[in-house]
Design an enzyme around this catalytic site. Sequence first.
Site, PDB file in Angstrom:
ATOM      1  N   TYR A 282       0.857  -1.188   0.000  1.00 36.03           N
ATOM      2  CA  TYR A 282       0.000   0.000   0.000  1.00 36.03           C
ATOM      3  C   TYR A 282       0.901   1.248   0.000  1.00 36.03           C
ATOM      4  CZ  TYR A 282      -2.872   3.680   2.001  1.00 36.03           C
ATOM      5  OH  TYR A 282      -3.491   4.878   2.242  1.00 36.03           O
TER       6      TYR A 282
ATOM      7  N   ASP B 274      -0.359  -7.227   6.576  1.00 34.70           N
ATOM      8  CA  ASP B 274      -1.507  -6.370   6.288  1.00 34.70           C
ATOM      9  C   ASP B 274      -2.561  -7.246   5.622  1.00 34.70           C
ATOM     10  OD1 ASP B 274      -3.351  -4.562   5.197  1.00 34.70           O
ATOM     11  OD2 ASP B 274      -1.839  -2.984   5.007  1.00 34.70           O
TER      12      ASP B 274
ATOM     13  N   LYS C   8     -11.740  -0.261   5.122  1.00 34.00           N
ATOM     14  CA  LYS C   8     -12.075  -0.940   3.864  1.00 34.00           C
ATOM     15  C   LYS C   8     -13.153  -2.012   4.082  1.00 34.00           C
ATOM     16  CE  LYS C   8      -8.764   1.727   2.443  1.00 34.00           C
ATOM     17  NZ  LYS C   8      -7.365   1.294   2.382  1.00 34.00           N
TER      18      LYS C   8
HETATM   19  C1  LIG Z   1      -6.146   1.798   2.765  1.00 34.74           C
HETATM   20  C2  LIG Z   1      -5.082   0.860   3.188  1.00 34.74           C
HETATM   21  C3  LIG Z   1      -4.274   1.140   4.293  1.00 34.74           C
HETATM   22  C4  LIG Z   1      -4.386   2.441   5.070  1.00 34.74           C
HETATM   23  O1  LIG Z   1      -5.537   2.464   5.853  1.00 34.74           O
HETATM   24  P1  LIG Z   1      -6.259   3.840   6.305  1.00 34.74           P
HETATM   25  O2  LIG Z   1      -7.398   3.350   7.091  1.00 34.74           O
HETATM   26  O3  LIG Z   1      -6.614   4.584   5.060  1.00 34.74           O
HETATM   27  O4  LIG Z   1      -5.251   4.603   7.110  1.00 34.74           O
HETATM   28  C5  LIG Z   1      -3.344   0.198   4.663  1.00 34.74           C
HETATM   29  N1  LIG Z   1      -3.190  -0.956   3.978  1.00 34.74           N
HETATM   30  C6  LIG Z   1      -3.931  -1.249   2.902  1.00 34.74           C
HETATM   31  C7  LIG Z   1      -3.715  -2.534   2.174  1.00 34.74           C
HETATM   32  C8  LIG Z   1      -4.901  -0.355   2.464  1.00 34.74           C
HETATM   33  O5  LIG Z   1      -5.636  -0.653   1.377  1.00 34.74           O
END
Ligand SMILES: *Cc1c(COP(=O)(O)O)cnc(C)c1O
Length: 369
Positions: free
Chosen positions: A101, A172, A197
């Site tokens: 990301y 992640d 998300k």
């Molecule tokens: C959007 C995203 C983030 C960051 O998250 P936020 O809630 O926007 O701070 C981290 N990792 C991945 C894979 C993402 O898609």
Amino acid sequence: MSAAHPSKSLHPDTRAVALGRPDHEPGASVNEPVTFTSTYLADGPVSYARVHNPTWGALEEVVGGLEGGRALAFASGLAAISAVVAQVPHGGVVVSPHHAYSGTTALLADLAAGGAVTVRQVDITDTAEVVAALEGASLLVAESPTNPMLEVADLPALVQAAHEAGAVVMCDNTFATPIHQQPLRWGVDVVVHSVTKFLAGHSDVVLGAVVTPDTAGGAELHARLHAHRSSRGAVPGPMEAWLALRGIRTLALRMERSGRTAAELAERLSTHPAVGRVRYPGFGAVVAIEVAGGAVEAERVCAATSLWTHATSLGGVESQIERRRRHPAEVSSVPENLLRLSVGIEHAEDLWRDLSRALDTLVGGSAGA
Ligand SMILES: *Cc1c(COP(=O)(O)O)cnc(C)c1O
């Protein structure tokens, strides 16, 4: 919060619904209320709301229950990732994917510029390359599938090699969600989420979480991350936590529908004359396509859709489309003509009609396959 469920025996779909609720007692509220308070009366178990809030606690019980560990909610996904990266000793080595990301990559670059960490970038799909980079490393950042290239890592093999090298593994799990993948099972030391998300799922909240395993090492890391959250102050708002809790109840249903539609769209897209490469890892609700032409043509497709939402972010009930390279922070090896599709829960035929018509504009209006 209810601790009465034998939650280990429950399926994820059930955990998403059953956990994080008040105890079953006559007259009890069915839902955890939103607790708006900055402080608590003296001499109780909790004192100040930068350290504890029961609405966070309910969300944490669900996220932890889904991942098979103990969760802490953070103000955003990036705040959760920052908290984990902050555990790296000064000057320590972080091994990280080329195509993580973009916010994670930017955070690591910023820390490296100040000398706080040294970053070794790797192709996360090349296990031998990652293993070679692990020597002397403190942290392996494993994102799988990656955003936006949808690369899948061999997590069990990477965890084993990282632990042999003495490195902690952070995964992640935003794209897979615990419905498809529970990295703690493979020995990952800490899972991070952009709850923003799929977990929250409605594009109405920014929130993050970390999850540590129920081991002695996991408890120790949990305590350090909790102390970090309290002392640095990246705490979620109670309303945000409640919205995420409300959203996560339907996670399994949303992932089932979105995943089925994403697989169907990936299949059809692979035969569309305006589409080159289709990236879909075989699970989840994100598909990336490379369209005929370059940046201009890709932007034209985004502009030509009407049902798909042209916006950054992903994981909402509404389908989203974006050309990632429109962001200067996106790494240059992500193709200019790559569109990331986050498939929502609309009817597959409506999504296909809108998208295929938009793609048809690149091939002289001929009908798509
Ligand atoms: C959007 C995203 C983030 C960051 O998250 P936020 O809630 O926007 O701070 C981290 N990792 C991945 C894979 C993402 O898609």
